[in-house]
Motif scaffolding. Sequence first.
Motif, mmCIF file in Angstrom:
data_model
loop_
_atom_site.group_PDB
_atom_site.id
_atom_site.type_symbol
_atom_site.label_atom_id
_atom_site.label_comp_id
_atom_site.label_asym_id
_atom_site.label_seq_id
_atom_site.Cartn_x
_atom_site.Cartn_y
_atom_site.Cartn_z
ATOM 1 N N LEU A 150 44.228 -3.879 -34.732
ATOM 2 C CA LEU A 150 43.846 -2.662 -35.445
ATOM 3 C C LEU A 150 43.365 -1.644 -34.438
ATOM 4 O O LEU A 150 42.850 -2.010 -33.378
ATOM 5 C CB LEU A 150 42.671 -2.928 -36.394
ATOM 6 C CG LEU A 150 42.782 -3.985 -37.468
ATOM 7 C CD1 LEU A 150 41.439 -4.117 -38.179
ATOM 8 C CD2 LEU A 150 43.859 -3.617 -38.472
ATOM 9 N N ILE A 151 43.510 -0.368 -34.784
ATOM 10 C CA ILE A 151 42.674 0.621 -34.104
ATOM 11 C C ILE A 151 41.784 1.230 -35.172
ATOM 12 O O ILE A 151 42.188 1.388 -36.324
ATOM 13 C CB ILE A 151 43.456 1.729 -33.349
ATOM 14 C CG1 ILE A 151 44.409 2.465 -34.267
ATOM 15 C CG2 ILE A 151 44.185 1.174 -32.147
ATOM 16 C CD1 ILE A 151 45.023 3.708 -33.608
ATOM 17 N N GLU A 152 40.547 1.505 -34.797
ATOM 18 C CA GLU A 152 39.644 2.190 -35.715
ATOM 19 C C GLU A 152 39.462 3.605 -35.210
ATOM 20 O O GLU A 152 39.176 3.828 -34.028
ATOM 21 C CB GLU A 152 38.298 1.468 -35.798
ATOM 22 C CG GLU A 152 37.350 2.167 -36.765
ATOM 23 C CD GLU A 152 36.057 1.406 -37.036
ATOM 24 O OE1 GLU A 152 36.024 0.180 -36.861
ATOM 25 O OE2 GLU A 152 35.071 2.069 -37.409
ATOM 26 N N ILE A 153 39.640 4.554 -36.108
ATOM 27 C CA ILE A 153 39.523 5.973 -35.753
ATOM 28 C C ILE A 153 38.332 6.533 -36.524
ATOM 29 O O ILE A 153 38.340 6.567 -37.749
ATOM 30 C CB ILE A 153 40.803 6.738 -36.134
ATOM 31 C CG1 ILE A 153 42.022 6.077 -35.479
ATOM 32 C CG2 ILE A 153 40.705 8.210 -35.729
ATOM 33 C CD1 ILE A 153 43.295 6.240 -36.262
ATOM 34 N N VAL A 154 37.298 6.907 -35.788
ATOM 35 C CA VAL A 154 36.062 7.379 -36.423
ATOM 36 C C VAL A 154 35.978 8.892 -36.283
ATOM 37 O O VAL A 154 36.076 9.422 -35.177
ATOM 38 C CB VAL A 154 34.829 6.725 -35.755
ATOM 39 C CG1 VAL A 154 33.543 7.161 -36.454
ATOM 40 C CG2 VAL A 154 34.960 5.207 -35.750
ATOM 41 N N SER A 155 35.797 9.573 -37.398
ATOM 42 C CA SER A 155 35.711 11.043 -37.335
ATOM 43 C C SER A 155 34.263 11.483 -37.217
ATOM 44 O O SER A 155 33.336 10.744 -37.511
ATOM 45 C CB SER A 155 36.319 11.671 -38.587
ATOM 46 O OG SER A 155 35.352 11.744 -39.616
ATOM 47 N N GLU A 156 34.073 12.714 -36.806
ATOM 48 C CA GLU A 156 32.755 13.346 -36.865
ATOM 49 C C GLU A 156 32.481 13.697 -38.333
ATOM 50 O O GLU A 156 33.424 13.798 -39.134
ATOM 51 C CB GLU A 156 32.784 14.644 -36.030
ATOM 52 C CG GLU A 156 32.885 14.418 -34.530
ATOM 53 C CD GLU A 156 31.594 13.845 -33.947
ATOM 54 O OE1 GLU A 156 30.527 14.402 -34.221
ATOM 55 O OE2 GLU A 156 31.672 12.833 -33.223
ATOM 56 N N PRO A 157 31.215 13.881 -38.692
ATOM 57 C CA PRO A 157 30.921 14.289 -40.087
ATOM 58 C C PRO A 157 31.259 15.752 -40.292
ATOM 59 O O PRO A 157 30.397 16.573 -40.573
ATOM 60 C CB PRO A 157 29.415 14.023 -40.214
ATOM 61 C CG PRO A 157 28.884 14.098 -38.830
ATOM 62 C CD PRO A 157 29.994 13.687 -37.901
ATOM 63 N N ASP A 158 32.544 16.099 -40.143
ATOM 64 C CA ASP A 158 32.961 17.502 -40.111
ATOM 65 C C ASP A 158 33.582 17.994 -41.407
ATOM 66 O O ASP A 158 33.904 19.164 -41.537
ATOM 67 C CB ASP A 158 34.000 17.710 -38.987
ATOM 68 C CG ASP A 158 33.337 17.760 -37.612
ATOM 69 O OD1 ASP A 158 32.101 17.829 -37.566
ATOM 70 O OD2 ASP A 158 34.067 17.709 -36.610
ATOM 71 N N MET A 159 33.786 17.078 -42.357
ATOM 72 C CA MET A 159 34.464 17.518 -43.576
ATOM 73 C C MET A 159 33.441 17.948 -44.616
ATOM 74 O O MET A 159 32.380 17.351 -44.738
ATOM 75 C CB MET A 159 35.373 16.418 -44.090
ATOM 76 C CG MET A 159 36.622 16.274 -43.217
ATOM 77 S SD MET A 159 37.258 14.610 -43.181
ATOM 78 C CE MET A 159 36.302 13.898 -41.856
ATOM 79 N N ARG A 160 33.770 19.013 -45.351
ATOM 80 C CA ARG A 160 32.795 19.620 -46.257
ATOM 81 C C ARG A 160 33.175 19.502 -47.731
ATOM 82 O O ARG A 160 32.523 20.061 -48.594
ATOM 83 C CB ARG A 160 32.589 21.101 -45.882
ATOM 84 C CG ARG A 160 31.891 21.305 -44.537
ATOM 85 C CD ARG A 160 30.432 20.855 -44.567
ATOM 86 N NE ARG A 160 29.838 20.844 -43.238
ATOM 87 C CZ ARG A 160 29.776 19.745 -42.476
ATOM 88 N NH1 ARG A 160 30.231 18.589 -42.927
ATOM 89 N NH2 ARG A 160 29.249 19.794 -41.272
ATOM 90 N N SER A 161 34.255 18.801 -48.017
ATOM 91 C CA SER A 161 34.626 18.581 -49.421
ATOM 92 C C SER A 161 35.565 17.382 -49.497
ATOM 93 O O SER A 161 36.204 17.020 -48.510
ATOM 94 C CB SER A 161 35.335 19.810 -49.985
ATOM 95 O OG SER A 161 36.610 19.949 -49.383
ATOM 96 N N ALA A 165 38.572 15.950 -46.920
ATOM 97 C CA ALA A 165 38.641 14.556 -46.471
ATOM 98 C C ALA A 165 40.031 13.984 -46.743
ATOM 99 O O ALA A 165 40.624 13.308 -45.896
ATOM 100 C CB ALA A 165 37.563 13.723 -47.159
ATOM 101 N N ALA A 166 40.558 14.272 -47.942
ATOM 102 C CA ALA A 166 41.890 13.762 -48.295
ATOM 103 C C ALA A 166 42.944 14.382 -47.379
ATOM 104 O O ALA A 166 43.884 13.708 -46.947
ATOM 105 C CB ALA A 166 42.197 14.070 -49.758
ATOM 106 N N ASP A 167 42.764 15.650 -47.058
ATOM 107 C CA ASP A 167 43.712 16.342 -46.194
ATOM 108 C C ASP A 167 43.692 15.742 -44.780
ATOM 109 O O ASP A 167 44.736 15.472 -44.186
ATOM 110 C CB ASP A 167 43.346 17.836 -46.160
ATOM 111 C CG ASP A 167 44.488 18.687 -45.644
ATOM 112 O OD1 ASP A 167 45.635 18.200 -45.693
ATOM 113 O OD2 ASP A 167 44.243 19.803 -45.181
ATOM 114 N N TYR A 168 42.477 15.521 -44.278
ATOM 115 C CA TYR A 168 42.327 14.898 -42.950
ATOM 116 C C TYR A 168 43.031 13.543 -42.918
ATOM 117 O O TYR A 168 43.766 13.215 -41.984
ATOM 118 C CB TYR A 168 40.839 14.731 -42.642
ATOM 119 C CG TYR A 168 40.527 13.780 -41.513
ATOM 120 C CD1 TYR A 168 40.582 14.192 -40.176
ATOM 121 C CD2 TYR A 168 40.177 12.452 -41.775
ATOM 122 C CE1 TYR A 168 40.301 13.311 -39.144
ATOM 123 C CE2 TYR A 168 39.890 11.565 -40.748
ATOM 124 C CZ TYR A 168 39.957 12.000 -39.435
ATOM 125 O OH TYR A 168 39.685 11.120 -38.412
#
Lengths: 475, 95
Positions: A150-161, A165-168
């Motif tokens: 697996l690779i785990e991809i962790v995002s910054e808390p940058d999404m505001r709705s 999030a779904a788009d990302y």
Amino acid sequence: MEFETVIGLEVHAQMLTDTKIFCNCSTKFGGAPNSHACPVCLGLPGVLPVLNKKVVEYGMKMALATNCTINPSNSFARKNYFYPDLPKGYQISQFAYPLAEHGYILLEINGEQKKIGITRIHMEEDAGKLMHDENNPVSYVDLNRTGVPLIEIVSEPDMRSPEEAADYLKRLHEILVYLEICDGNMEEGSFRCDANVSIRPKGQEEFGIRAELKNMNSFRNVQRALEYEVKRQQYLVENGQKIVQETRLWDDAGGVTNSMRSKEEAHDYRYFPDPDLVPVMVDEIWIARIREELPELPLVKRERFVKDYQIPTYDAGVLTADKALALYYEDVVKLCGKPKQASNWVMGDVLRFLNEEKRDIRQCPISAKSLADMITLIEEGVISGKMAKDVIDDMYKTGKPPQDIIKEKGLVQITDEGELIKTISAIIEASPNQLKDYRGGKEKLFGFFVGQVMKATQGKANPQLVNDLLKKMLT
Amino acid sequence: MKLTTQDVEYVAKLARLDVTNQEKEKFTAQLNDILLYIDKLNELDTMGVAPMSHAIAVTNAFREDKVAESLGTQRALANAPDARGEFFRVPKVID
């Protein structure tokens, strides 16, 4: 009070390798239970895991595609916890020195680009699968998935709705599939997402207490779960209650998230460097070679389609959402030289046929060559656009090239002026009243004459020619 | 004393070990001895020495992505304390 939502996502993507991350067992889905297992992935004493080089290279591809910095030296750590799907008592993962960090991807939100930061990408092994007995207090363990990369991809808390999030998530999914390093199948679990979500009063700098959401196995469910959770947290705050930091499971049928209510104690994984696995050193030469292998990425392709083919951004988005579809479209354009027409036929008819049968472009019975030929036949006036609608229907049903279908059905367009003049004269003679009215100013009747000609020729008359001739002969 | 009895209780719990009160005392003393011994290393000046996680200076030990035969279900289950059909069987876990 007005609130702002803060979302960060953790995505686990299964790598499309043939073998597991630390042994030569197959990663194939659907094998007999425990048939893809060996001393290494069973965690038997005295074995030595050895890293699959392809996992590193696939991880590097994702790192480069998401603008990350690849760590010149990265290494593996043991994450210790007891669970029956983890035979060693620890998961091999990366902790202090992940494969890559500090990246981002771009989202298009209301016509504006927004950067979503990627905190880190690291490699790790998957755990096995548990099945719980309905009647007895036992569970059954299948370790075929244990050690699948697996690779785990962790995002910054940058999404505001939740929409963001779904788009990302969709963009990330698209990139993984484009790179051909993950099949992206959410139902089979080769693409999984956990979400951290919190709310805070608008304008407040500090983050609120977050909940971690799990068990969402589709894009739609991720968005639904987040929407529910945001409402739940707002309700708590507005009613003077406290939000607690916890893991919550999405219940698809009920449309709610429920607290996992697991052990109260916080996890203590006691990470430490895995002595069995030596560090991975990545130099510039290796990175350059992987960069060479990167395909054109979705966003770049989209912009190129808009620019080179002069098609709307929306169309370019649809055509590039699937790499195979984009390839098909480009083949059609290359063969017929008509990008706009090609886009219309692919987006309109071809995709409609495929969607109706839930098929993929790879299974499309109409070859790119056939579609290009059909477009050329319209351009050359051999068939009309209207006739083409029937032709393409048959092309999809039979897989035959358009030329064969036109021949079989006798569909060739009438472009012979002499023949059409004869037909039109007969119609004018038979419709003296309409002719009088038309000449008297009732221009709408032009359509009546066109209809009559088409009727008489069973739709085979070249529409442009009919128009031209009628204009001359009616005045 | 670097380590308390509470620390020993905590790590014993994480490792799912049952220890008697007597053992707790004994292990606390023993672990403290070990830590004291390791402390000796702090007497060395390690400024300018890069931290290392491995005793050998080897990097990039890789395997090619080629499938080899697995054990097969029967042999994979051979050492299991409990199995049923093609599965390992464990006490029920729901999280």
